[in-house]
Design a protein around this motif. Structure first.
Motif, PDB file in Angstrom:
ATOM      1  N   LYS A  86      -0.293   2.640  -0.936  1.00  0.00           N
ATOM      2  CA  LYS A  86       0.325   2.451  -2.246  1.00  0.00           C
ATOM      3  C   LYS A  86       1.570   1.582  -2.102  1.00  0.00           C
ATOM      4  N   THR A  87       1.439   0.485  -1.392  1.00  0.00           N
ATOM      5  CA  THR A  87       2.543  -0.450  -1.226  1.00  0.00           C
ATOM      6  C   THR A  87       1.986  -1.855  -1.166  1.00  0.00           C
ATOM      7  N   ALA A  88       2.763  -2.807  -1.642  1.00  0.00           N
ATOM      8  CA  ALA A  88       2.305  -4.197  -1.646  1.00  0.00           C
ATOM      9  C   ALA A  88       2.314  -4.805  -0.250  1.00  0.00           C
ATOM     10  N   ARG A  89       3.076  -4.212   0.668  1.00  0.00           N
ATOM     11  CA  ARG A  89       3.151  -4.745   2.033  1.00  0.00           C
ATOM     12  C   ARG A  89       2.786  -3.637   3.033  1.00  0.00           C
ATOM     13  N   PRO A  90       1.493  -3.370   3.204  1.00  0.00           N
ATOM     14  CA  PRO A  90       1.071  -2.267   4.082  1.00  0.00           C
ATOM     15  C   PRO A  90       1.033  -2.682   5.553  1.00  0.00           C
ATOM     16  N   TYR A  91       2.146  -3.212   6.051  1.00  0.00           N
ATOM     17  CA  TYR A  91       2.158  -3.776   7.401  1.00  0.00           C
ATOM     18  C   TYR A  91       3.118  -3.023   8.326  1.00  0.00           C
ATOM     19  N   LEU A  92       2.729  -2.962   9.593  1.00  0.00           N
ATOM     20  CA  LEU A  92       3.595  -2.498  10.667  1.00  0.00           C
ATOM     21  C   LEU A  92       3.378  -3.415  11.860  1.00  0.00           C
ATOM     22  N   ARG A  93       4.282  -3.354  12.826  1.00  0.00           N
ATOM     23  CA  ARG A  93       4.028  -4.055  14.071  1.00  0.00           C
ATOM     24  C   ARG A  93       2.779  -3.453  14.711  1.00  0.00           C
ATOM     25  N   GLN A  94       2.065  -4.265  15.458  1.00  0.00           N
ATOM     26  CA  GLN A  94       0.733  -3.870  15.906  1.00  0.00           C
ATOM     27  C   GLN A  94       0.706  -2.519  16.623  1.00  0.00           C
ATOM     28  N   ALA A  95       1.591  -2.303  17.575  1.00  0.00           N
ATOM     29  CA  ALA A  95       1.597  -1.031  18.315  1.00  0.00           C
ATOM     30  C   ALA A  95       1.847   0.141  17.375  1.00  0.00           C
ATOM     31  N   ALA A  96       2.752  -0.041  16.408  1.00  0.00           N
ATOM     32  CA  ALA A  96       3.069   1.025  15.455  1.00  0.00           C
ATOM     33  C   ALA A  96       1.882   1.289  14.531  1.00  0.00           C
ATOM     34  N   ALA A  97       1.197   0.224  14.108  1.00  0.00           N
ATOM     35  CA  ALA A  97       0.040   0.381  13.217  1.00  0.00           C
ATOM     36  C   ALA A  97      -1.082   1.138  13.907  1.00  0.00           C
ATOM     37  N   ILE A  98      -1.321   0.829  15.171  1.00  0.00           N
ATOM     38  CA  ILE A  98      -2.353   1.522  15.942  1.00  0.00           C
ATOM     39  C   ILE A  98      -2.004   2.998  16.092  1.00  0.00           C
ATOM     40  N   ALA A  99      -0.761   3.262  16.471  1.00  0.00           N
ATOM     41  CA  ALA A  99      -0.326   4.651  16.658  1.00  0.00           C
ATOM     42  C   ALA A  99      -0.385   5.423  15.345  1.00  0.00           C
ATOM     43  N   PHE A 100       0.002   4.785  14.251  1.00  0.00           N
ATOM     44  CA  PHE A 100      -0.010   5.446  12.949  1.00  0.00           C
ATOM     45  C   PHE A 100      -1.443   5.772  12.526  1.00  0.00           C
ATOM     46  N   ALA A 101      -2.372   4.868  12.797  1.00  0.00           N
ATOM     47  CA  ALA A 101      -3.776   5.116  12.464  1.00  0.00           C
ATOM     48  C   ALA A 101      -4.310   6.308  13.248  1.00  0.00           C
ATOM     49  N   GLU A 102      -3.959   6.381  14.516  1.00  0.00           N
ATOM     50  CA  GLU A 102      -4.411   7.498  15.345  1.00  0.00           C
ATOM     51  C   GLU A 102      -3.798   8.818  14.860  1.00  0.00           C
ATOM     52  N   MET A 103      -2.519   8.792  14.515  1.00  0.00           N
ATOM     53  CA  MET A 103      -1.852   9.996  14.022  1.00  0.00           C
ATOM     54  C   MET A 103      -2.467  10.439  12.690  1.00  0.00           C
TER      55      MET A 103
END
Length: 261
Positions: free
Chosen positions: A113-130
Protein backbone atom coordinates in the motif's frame (compact mmCIF):
# COMPACT_ATOMS: atom_id res chain seq x y z
CA UNK A 1 -41.56 -47.86 -25.89
CA UNK A 2 -38.47 -49.00 -24.02
CA UNK A 3 -36.13 -47.42 -26.56
CA UNK A 4 -37.93 -44.10 -26.33
CA UNK A 5 -37.70 -44.09 -22.53
CA UNK A 6 -33.98 -44.95 -22.62
CA UNK A 7 -33.26 -42.03 -24.94
CA UNK A 8 -35.10 -39.58 -22.72
CA UNK A 9 -33.13 -40.65 -19.58
CA UNK A 10 -29.68 -40.58 -21.20
CA UNK A 11 -29.31 -36.73 -21.34
CA UNK A 12 -30.21 -36.56 -17.65
CA UNK A 13 -27.54 -39.10 -16.80
CA UNK A 14 -24.99 -37.06 -18.78
CA UNK A 15 -26.00 -33.91 -16.91
CA UNK A 16 -25.59 -35.61 -13.52
CA UNK A 17 -22.16 -36.94 -14.55
CA UNK A 18 -21.10 -33.48 -15.68
CA UNK A 19 -22.18 -31.94 -12.36
CA UNK A 20 -20.27 -34.59 -10.40
CA UNK A 21 -17.09 -34.04 -12.44
CA UNK A 22 -17.38 -30.27 -11.97
CA UNK A 23 -17.85 -30.71 -8.23
CA UNK A 24 -14.77 -32.95 -7.93
CA UNK A 25 -12.73 -30.44 -9.95
CA UNK A 26 -13.75 -27.52 -7.71
CA UNK A 27 -12.92 -29.47 -4.54
CA UNK A 28 -9.53 -30.44 -5.95
CA UNK A 29 -8.77 -26.82 -6.83
CA UNK A 30 -9.63 -25.71 -3.30
CA UNK A 31 -7.32 -28.34 -1.83
CA UNK A 32 -4.48 -27.12 -4.05
CA UNK A 33 -5.12 -23.47 -3.19
CA UNK A 34 -5.04 -24.30 0.50
CA UNK A 35 -1.45 -25.43 0.04
CA UNK A 36 -0.29 -22.54 -2.11
CA UNK A 37 0.45 -20.12 0.76
CA UNK A 38 3.26 -22.48 1.77
CA UNK A 39 5.17 -21.58 -1.40
CA UNK A 40 6.55 -18.18 -2.32
CA UNK A 41 6.77 -16.62 -5.76
CA UNK A 42 9.31 -14.08 -6.97
CA UNK A 43 9.46 -12.30 -10.28
CA UNK A 44 12.71 -10.40 -9.75
CA UNK A 45 15.52 -12.52 -11.22
CA UNK A 46 18.20 -11.48 -8.76
CA UNK A 47 15.92 -12.30 -5.83
CA UNK A 48 15.04 -15.69 -7.32
CA UNK A 49 18.71 -16.56 -7.82
CA UNK A 50 19.53 -15.61 -4.24
CA UNK A 51 16.68 -17.68 -2.87
CA UNK A 52 18.00 -20.80 -4.61
CA UNK A 53 20.27 -20.93 -1.54
CA UNK A 54 18.69 -22.22 1.69
CA UNK A 55 17.98 -18.74 2.98
CA UNK A 56 16.96 -19.62 6.51
CA UNK A 57 20.24 -21.41 7.04
CA UNK A 58 22.10 -18.50 5.49
CA UNK A 59 20.60 -15.99 7.91
CA UNK A 60 19.90 -17.87 11.10
CA UNK A 61 22.79 -20.30 11.57
CA UNK A 62 26.34 -19.39 12.55
CA UNK A 63 25.26 -15.97 13.85
CA UNK A 64 27.76 -16.15 16.67
CA UNK A 65 30.60 -16.81 14.20
CA UNK A 66 29.51 -13.84 12.14
CA UNK A 67 29.40 -11.64 15.22
CA UNK A 68 32.88 -12.68 16.24
CA UNK A 69 34.22 -11.95 12.78
CA UNK A 70 32.40 -8.69 12.06
CA UNK A 71 31.19 -7.48 15.45
CA UNK A 72 33.74 -4.69 15.77
CA UNK A 73 33.57 -3.51 12.18
CA UNK A 74 29.99 -2.25 12.01
CA UNK A 75 29.95 0.84 9.83
CA UNK A 76 27.50 3.43 11.17
CA UNK A 77 28.95 6.32 9.17
CA UNK A 78 28.97 5.44 5.44
CA UNK A 79 25.73 6.34 3.67
CA UNK A 80 25.58 2.97 1.88
CA UNK A 81 26.25 0.84 4.99
CA UNK A 82 23.49 -1.42 6.32
CA UNK A 83 24.33 0.02 9.75
CA UNK A 84 24.32 3.69 8.74
CA UNK A 85 23.03 5.59 11.78
CA UNK A 86 20.87 8.60 11.05
CA UNK A 87 19.27 10.96 13.53
CA UNK A 88 18.50 14.66 13.71
CA UNK A 89 22.17 15.18 14.63
CA UNK A 90 23.57 12.50 12.34
CA UNK A 91 22.38 13.19 8.82
CA UNK A 92 23.46 11.61 5.57
CA UNK A 93 26.78 12.81 4.21
CA UNK A 94 24.97 13.23 0.90
CA UNK A 95 21.48 14.43 1.80
CA UNK A 96 20.21 13.39 -1.63
CA UNK A 97 21.69 9.89 -1.36
CA UNK A 98 19.86 7.23 -3.37
CA UNK A 99 20.71 3.51 -3.01
CA UNK A 100 21.90 1.87 -6.22
CA UNK A 101 20.50 -1.59 -5.44
CA UNK A 102 16.79 -0.91 -4.83
CA UNK A 103 14.38 -3.70 -5.80
CA UNK A 104 10.65 -4.11 -5.36
CA UNK A 105 9.40 -6.04 -2.34
CA UNK A 106 8.20 -9.20 -4.02
CA UNK A 107 6.19 -11.63 -1.91
CA UNK A 108 2.74 -13.16 -1.96
CA UNK A 109 2.70 -12.76 1.82
CA UNK A 110 2.78 -8.96 1.69
CA UNK A 111 0.09 -6.40 0.89
CA UNK A 112 1.64 -3.34 -0.77
CA UNK A 113 0.00 0.00 0.00
CA UNK A 114 2.74 2.42 -1.00
CA UNK A 115 3.73 4.05 -4.26
CA UNK A 116 7.38 3.12 -3.72
CA UNK A 117 7.49 -0.52 -2.55
CA UNK A 118 11.29 -0.68 -2.71
CA UNK A 119 14.10 -1.74 -0.39
CA UNK A 120 17.76 -2.42 -0.94
CA UNK A 121 18.15 -5.90 -2.36
CA UNK A 122 19.43 -7.64 0.79
CA UNK A 123 16.69 -6.00 2.89
CA UNK A 124 13.98 -6.93 0.36
CA UNK A 125 15.07 -10.57 0.35
CA UNK A 126 15.18 -10.72 4.15
CA UNK A 127 11.80 -9.00 4.44
CA UNK A 128 10.22 -11.48 2.01
CA UNK A 129 11.57 -14.39 4.02
CA UNK A 130 10.36 -12.87 7.30
CA UNK A 131 6.90 -12.21 5.83
CA UNK A 132 6.64 -15.83 4.67
CA UNK A 133 7.47 -17.15 8.15
CA UNK A 134 5.12 -14.63 9.76
CA UNK A 135 2.31 -15.81 7.50
CA UNK A 136 2.98 -19.46 8.26
CA UNK A 137 2.74 -18.62 11.96
CA UNK A 138 -0.41 -16.46 11.93
CA UNK A 139 -1.97 -16.87 8.47
CA UNK A 140 -1.91 -13.10 8.18
CA UNK A 141 -0.12 -11.01 5.60
CA UNK A 142 2.11 -8.06 6.47
CA UNK A 143 0.80 -4.74 5.18
CA UNK A 144 3.52 -2.35 3.95
CA UNK A 145 2.34 1.22 4.40
CA UNK A 146 5.69 2.83 3.54
CA UNK A 147 9.10 1.69 2.32
CA UNK A 148 11.71 3.66 0.35
CA UNK A 149 11.36 7.43 0.32
CA UNK A 150 13.29 9.78 -1.89
CA UNK A 151 14.95 12.94 -0.65
CA UNK A 152 12.04 14.90 -2.17
CA UNK A 153 9.51 12.67 -0.37
CA UNK A 154 11.14 13.43 2.98
CA UNK A 155 11.29 17.17 2.24
CA UNK A 156 7.58 17.20 1.48
CA UNK A 157 6.67 15.04 4.50
CA UNK A 158 8.73 17.03 6.98
CA UNK A 159 7.76 20.47 5.70
CA UNK A 160 4.05 19.86 5.22
CA UNK A 161 2.83 18.25 8.41
CA UNK A 162 5.19 16.06 10.40
CA UNK A 163 6.57 17.15 13.77
CA UNK A 164 10.23 16.65 14.73
CA UNK A 165 9.29 14.26 17.51
CA UNK A 166 7.59 11.96 15.00
CA UNK A 167 9.48 12.32 11.72
CA UNK A 168 13.14 12.34 10.79
CA UNK A 169 14.65 15.60 9.63
CA UNK A 170 15.57 15.95 5.99
CA UNK A 171 18.61 13.78 5.31
CA UNK A 172 18.03 11.69 8.44
CA UNK A 173 15.39 9.22 7.32
CA UNK A 174 15.97 5.47 7.46
CA UNK A 175 13.42 5.22 4.66
CA UNK A 176 15.75 7.19 2.38
CA UNK A 177 18.42 4.58 3.11
CA UNK A 178 16.16 2.00 1.45
CA UNK A 179 16.33 -0.08 4.63
CA UNK A 180 13.10 0.74 6.48
CA UNK A 181 9.44 -0.24 6.23
CA UNK A 182 6.35 0.88 8.11
CA UNK A 183 4.10 -2.13 8.58
CA UNK A 184 1.12 -3.63 10.30
CA UNK A 185 -0.91 -6.78 9.83
CA UNK A 186 -3.39 -6.66 6.98
CA UNK A 187 -6.51 -6.84 9.13
CA UNK A 188 -9.07 -4.35 10.37
CA UNK A 189 -7.39 -4.31 13.78
CA UNK A 190 -4.28 -2.43 12.62
CA UNK A 191 -2.16 -1.39 15.63
CA UNK A 192 -4.46 -2.76 18.34
CA UNK A 193 -4.16 -6.26 16.95
CA UNK A 194 -0.57 -5.85 15.83
CA UNK A 195 0.43 -4.78 19.33
CA UNK A 196 -0.53 -8.19 20.73
CA UNK A 197 0.87 -11.54 19.59
CA UNK A 198 1.97 -10.21 16.22
CA UNK A 199 4.24 -7.57 17.72
CA UNK A 200 5.56 -10.10 20.23
CA UNK A 201 6.57 -12.35 17.35
CA UNK A 202 8.34 -9.47 15.58
CA UNK A 203 10.20 -8.51 18.76
CA UNK A 204 11.30 -12.10 19.29
CA UNK A 205 12.15 -13.01 15.70
CA UNK A 206 12.82 -10.00 13.45
CA UNK A 207 16.51 -9.90 14.37
CA UNK A 208 16.96 -13.35 12.80
CA UNK A 209 16.29 -11.68 9.45
CA UNK A 210 18.34 -8.58 10.20
CA UNK A 211 15.53 -6.22 11.25
CA UNK A 212 15.18 -4.03 14.33
CA UNK A 213 12.54 -1.65 15.67
CA UNK A 214 14.63 1.53 15.69
CA UNK A 215 12.25 3.62 17.79
CA UNK A 216 11.32 1.21 20.54
CA UNK A 217 12.13 3.10 23.74
CA UNK A 218 10.73 6.59 23.33
CA UNK A 219 12.10 10.16 23.06
CA UNK A 220 14.35 10.06 26.12
CA UNK A 221 16.43 7.30 24.57
CA UNK A 222 15.73 7.29 20.83
CA UNK A 223 14.87 11.01 20.44
CA UNK A 224 11.65 10.02 18.66
CA UNK A 225 8.25 8.73 19.72
CA UNK A 226 7.85 4.98 19.94
CA UNK A 227 6.81 3.62 16.57
CA UNK A 228 5.95 -0.07 16.66
CA UNK A 229 5.33 -0.22 12.91
CA UNK A 230 8.82 1.02 11.93
CA UNK A 231 11.29 -1.79 11.18
CA UNK A 232 14.74 -1.26 9.74
CA UNK A 233 17.28 -3.67 8.24
CA UNK A 234 20.77 -3.55 9.78
CA UNK A 235 22.10 -7.06 8.86
CA UNK A 236 21.78 -10.17 11.02
CA UNK A 237 24.93 -9.91 13.19
CA UNK A 238 24.21 -6.32 14.22
CA UNK A 239 20.49 -6.97 14.75
CA UNK A 240 21.45 -9.98 16.89
CA UNK A 241 23.79 -7.89 19.04
CA UNK A 242 21.07 -5.31 19.69
CA UNK A 243 18.56 -8.07 20.49
CA UNK A 244 20.85 -9.88 22.90
CA UNK A 245 21.73 -6.66 24.72
CA UNK A 246 18.13 -5.41 24.65
CA UNK A 247 19.34 -2.11 23.22
CA UNK A 248 17.81 0.26 20.70
CA UNK A 249 20.04 1.56 17.90
CA UNK A 250 20.38 4.94 19.62
CA UNK A 251 21.42 3.30 22.90
CA UNK A 252 24.06 1.23 21.15
CA UNK A 253 25.52 4.26 19.38
CA UNK A 254 25.66 6.21 22.61
CA UNK A 255 27.35 3.35 24.49
CA UNK A 256 29.93 2.95 21.70
CA UNK A 257 30.46 6.62 20.87
CA UNK A 258 34.09 6.55 22.03
CA UNK A 259 34.83 3.89 19.40
CA UNK A 260 33.70 6.18 16.60
CA UNK A 261 35.64 9.31 17.53
Amino acid sequence: MWQTKEKSIFPSILLVCFILVAFVFIVAQNVVSADTPKTIKYTNNSVSEFLSIKTNELWITNIQDAQEKYGKTFDIESDYSFQKYVSDKNVLQNKQYEPSDLVAIDSEYVVIKTARPYLRQAAAIAFAEMSKDFFQKFWEKIYVASAYRTYQDQVRLFNEWCSTIRCAKIGASEHQLGLAVDIHVATKYWYTHFASGYLDWMNENAYKYGFINTYSKGPKIDWKMKEIRHWRYVWVPFATELHEKDMSFGEWVKSNEESFK
